[in-house]
Design a protein around this motif. Structure first.
Motif, PDB file in Angstrom:
ATOM      1  N   GLY A  98       8.929   4.797   3.537  1.00  0.00           N
ATOM      2  CA  GLY A  98       7.550   4.373   3.751  1.00  0.00           C
ATOM      3  C   GLY A  98       7.284   3.880   5.160  1.00  0.00           C
ATOM      4  O   GLY A  98       6.201   3.369   5.447  1.00  0.00           O
ATOM      5  N   LYS A  99       8.278   4.040   6.038  1.00  0.00           N
ATOM      6  CA  LYS A  99       8.109   3.595   7.425  1.00  0.00           C
ATOM      7  C   LYS A  99       8.275   4.749   8.413  1.00  0.00           C
ATOM      8  O   LYS A  99       8.482   4.520   9.593  1.00  0.00           O
ATOM      9  CB  LYS A  99       9.151   2.507   7.749  1.00  0.00           C
ATOM     10  N   TRP A 117       9.759  -8.100  -0.742  1.00  0.00           N
ATOM     11  CA  TRP A 117       8.315  -7.934  -0.514  1.00  0.00           C
ATOM     12  C   TRP A 117       8.090  -7.288   0.850  1.00  0.00           C
ATOM     13  O   TRP A 117       8.894  -7.433   1.765  1.00  0.00           O
ATOM     14  CB  TRP A 117       7.610  -9.281  -0.606  1.00  0.00           C
ATOM     15  N   PHE A 118       6.971  -6.580   0.984  1.00  0.00           N
ATOM     16  CA  PHE A 118       6.657  -5.874   2.229  1.00  0.00           C
ATOM     17  C   PHE A 118       6.557  -6.845   3.417  1.00  0.00           C
ATOM     18  O   PHE A 118       5.904  -7.873   3.326  1.00  0.00           O
ATOM     19  CB  PHE A 118       5.318  -5.131   2.061  1.00  0.00           C
ATOM     20  N   THR A 148      -2.655   6.366  10.421  1.00  0.00           N
ATOM     21  CA  THR A 148      -3.574   5.412   9.800  1.00  0.00           C
ATOM     22  C   THR A 148      -2.862   4.146   9.309  1.00  0.00           C
ATOM     23  O   THR A 148      -3.510   3.140   9.027  1.00  0.00           O
ATOM     24  CB  THR A 148      -4.293   6.065   8.608  1.00  0.00           C
ATOM     25  N   GLY A 149      -1.526   4.216   9.173  1.00  0.00           N
ATOM     26  CA  GLY A 149      -0.781   3.080   8.655  1.00  0.00           C
ATOM     27  C   GLY A 149      -0.976   2.883   7.163  1.00  0.00           C
ATOM     28  O   GLY A 149      -0.733   1.791   6.645  1.00  0.00           O
ATOM     29  N   LEU A 202      -4.142   3.537   0.966  1.00  0.00           N
ATOM     30  CA  LEU A 202      -4.005   2.083   1.022  1.00  0.00           C
ATOM     31  C   LEU A 202      -2.741   1.743   1.786  1.00  0.00           C
ATOM     32  O   LEU A 202      -1.792   2.529   1.847  1.00  0.00           O
ATOM     33  CB  LEU A 202      -3.918   1.482  -0.383  1.00  0.00           C
ATOM     34  N   SER A 203      -2.724   0.559   2.375  1.00  0.00           N
ATOM     35  CA  SER A 203      -1.476   0.094   2.991  1.00  0.00           C
ATOM     36  C   SER A 203      -0.466  -0.178   1.881  1.00  0.00           C
ATOM     37  O   SER A 203      -0.831  -0.380   0.710  1.00  0.00           O
ATOM     38  CB  SER A 203      -1.715  -1.180   3.800  1.00  0.00           C
ATOM     39  N   GLU A 204       0.811  -0.176   2.222  1.00  0.00           N
ATOM     40  CA  GLU A 204       1.851  -0.325   1.203  1.00  0.00           C
ATOM     41  C   GLU A 204       1.739  -1.661   0.473  1.00  0.00           C
ATOM     42  O   GLU A 204       1.905  -1.729  -0.745  1.00  0.00           O
ATOM     43  CB  GLU A 204       3.228  -0.185   1.848  1.00  0.00           C
ATOM     44  N   GLU A 205       1.436  -2.716   1.186  1.00  0.00           N
ATOM     45  CA  GLU A 205       1.324  -4.031   0.553  1.00  0.00           C
ATOM     46  C   GLU A 205       0.134  -4.085  -0.388  1.00  0.00           C
ATOM     47  O   GLU A 205       0.246  -4.580  -1.517  1.00  0.00           O
ATOM     48  CB  GLU A 205       1.208  -5.122   1.613  1.00  0.00           C
TER      49      GLU A 205
END
Length: 437
Positions: free
Chosen positions: A88-89, A301-302, A369-370, A404-407
């Protein structure tokens, strides 16, 4: 600790903390109003409130121990090459960073130590549950070992489906509860009509026992009930394992389910139900489980500094199977697994290869976009080769809400888990009486 994580930690625990305070205050009033000597430690220790306080202390110690040990153990994992890349990075500066894997071994090991200490105090007040506690330790220890070896050796899926059922054998061997189930009121006409068995009811009697004295409202499943509980262990361990792939999701969903199980236990303890001893046993396990899981969640956690691996997924799944089976509320437990059940049912075409299934079905990360986007796979149809989103609840969430962002994605999924657990509790205590006597 981030605000999103603080909210996730506090909200699911609030109802349980409220009930614990009420139980402790009632016990204090009972002691003050009785003729028990203040120096009689044994009498005070026999109260449920005192037992719960002891379990909370052990859970807190497990939390502190796990939180302190993870930073040390993760360097040993890195040194031994037990690590991986965070998919995811991709496209970021952290793309090539090695993240230690299989850190679920730390909370699992400390959890077992906490249960061993619980064995001393719990067995003194509930000697009949000593066999249950030993079988729970054996089953959870087996799954913890299996999970760690899976992270190191990458077992094929056929072993992952078979071995949890073997691990559940100690639980099934010491199971002494009922093997009967209550038939929902709207379905009883299928078994008996005007005091006589129907054709379907007579056919069913070749395999199970239909209680004619109860007008077909009760069915004794016999050995089939043990098979069901063995399959429950397989489902719990693998359902958490396939509903994963983003930072914090595996531990987060387990923490929320654990809070729901603990709340159910405390409600039954407070109401002095006939199965009160079973729920005290389950609460004892849940306090230690929540303590070690919360510590792991801080590191997972992220952005995650450790990966929990299959080790934690199998450990947590078997822990839930243990409390559901030995606590005699396996059907209620399934109400807390609604997201996992939906994810499994939706994933069946890919899991059984009816639709092409890639090795990783987690969402893809858009570095520009992150944000996370649905991952796709190529499927051959009558119209030719087409790309379609992988069949997981995570990708469905992204299709509904957009990238959506991962968090944020993790928070949305855990929010859905909280809602489903609340609905499960509502059904258990409000709607079940409309379907069952």
């Amino acid at each position: 600790m981030k605000a999103s994580l603080q909210t996730l930690v506090i909200l699911p625990l609030l109802p349980s903390l409220w009930i614990i305070c009420r139980l402790i205050s009632k016990d204090l009033e009972r002691i003050q109003n009785s003729n028990v000597s203040p120096d009689d430690g044994l009498a005070r220790a026999s109260t449920v409130g005192a037992q719960l306080l002891l379990f909370i202390v052990l859970g807190g110690m497990g939390h502190v121990g796990t939180n302190k040990l993870i930073p040390s153990i993760k360097y040993y994992m890195l040194r031994r090459g037990i690590s991986g890349k965070d998919l995811g990075k991709k496209g970021t500066s952290k793309e090539n960073d090695d993240i230690p894997e299989a850190l679920g071994i730390v909370p699992g090991a400390i959890f077992l130590v906490c249960l061993m200490f619980c064995l001393v105090g719990f067995a003194a007040n509930h000697p009949s549950k000593l066999l249950d506690l030993n079988s729970a330790l054996l089953s959870i220890c087996f799954m913890l070992f299996l999970g760690f070896t899976d992270d190191v050796l990458e077992w094929p899926w056929r072993y992952k489906l078979f071995l949890p059922s073997v691990a559940s054998l100690p639980l099934l061997c010491c199971y002494e509860g009922s093997r009967s189930v209550v038939v929902p009121i709207p379905l009883r006409f299928l078994l008996m009509v005007e005091g006589e068995l129907t054709t379907f009811g007579k056919l069913l009697c070749y395999f199970v026992v239909v209680d004619t004295n109860a007008d077909g409202s009760i069915i004794n499943l016999g050995v089939f009930y043990l098979v069901y509980m063995g399959l429950l262990a397989v489902f719990c361990t693998n359902a958490i394992n396939i509903f994963a792939g983003i930072n914090g999701l595996e531990v987060g969903q387990s923490y929320v389910i654990g809070c729901a199980v603990l709340f159910h236990n405390l409600v039954e303890i407070q109401s002095d139900s006939l199965s009160r001893e079973n729920h005290v046993f389950s609460a004892m396990i849940m306090f230690s489980f929540l303590g070690v899981s919360l510590a792991l969640l801080r590191h997972n956690w992220f952005p995650a500094s450790v990966f929990v691996g299959d080790t934690y997924c199998y450990f947590s799944g078997m822990t839930f199977a243990v409390v559901g089976i030995l606590g005699h509320f396996s059907k209620t437990l399934l109400l807390f697994f609604i997201p996992q059940l939906l994810n499994f049912l939706y994933s069946i075409p890919q899991l059984f290869k009816f639709v092409p299934c890639p090795k990783h079905r987690l969402p893809k990360f858009n570095a520009k976009t992150g944000r996370m986007e649905p991952s796709t796979t190529k499927a051959t149809t009558a119209e030719g080769t087409q790309e379609r989103a992988n069949m997981t609840l995570i990708n469905t969430c992204l299709q509904i809400f957009g990238p959506l962002s991962e968090e944020v994605l993790c928070v949305v999924l855990l929010g859905f888990q909280v809602i489903c657990c609340i609905l499960g509790l509502y059904f258990r205590y409000n709607l079940a009486q409309l379907i069952f006597d």
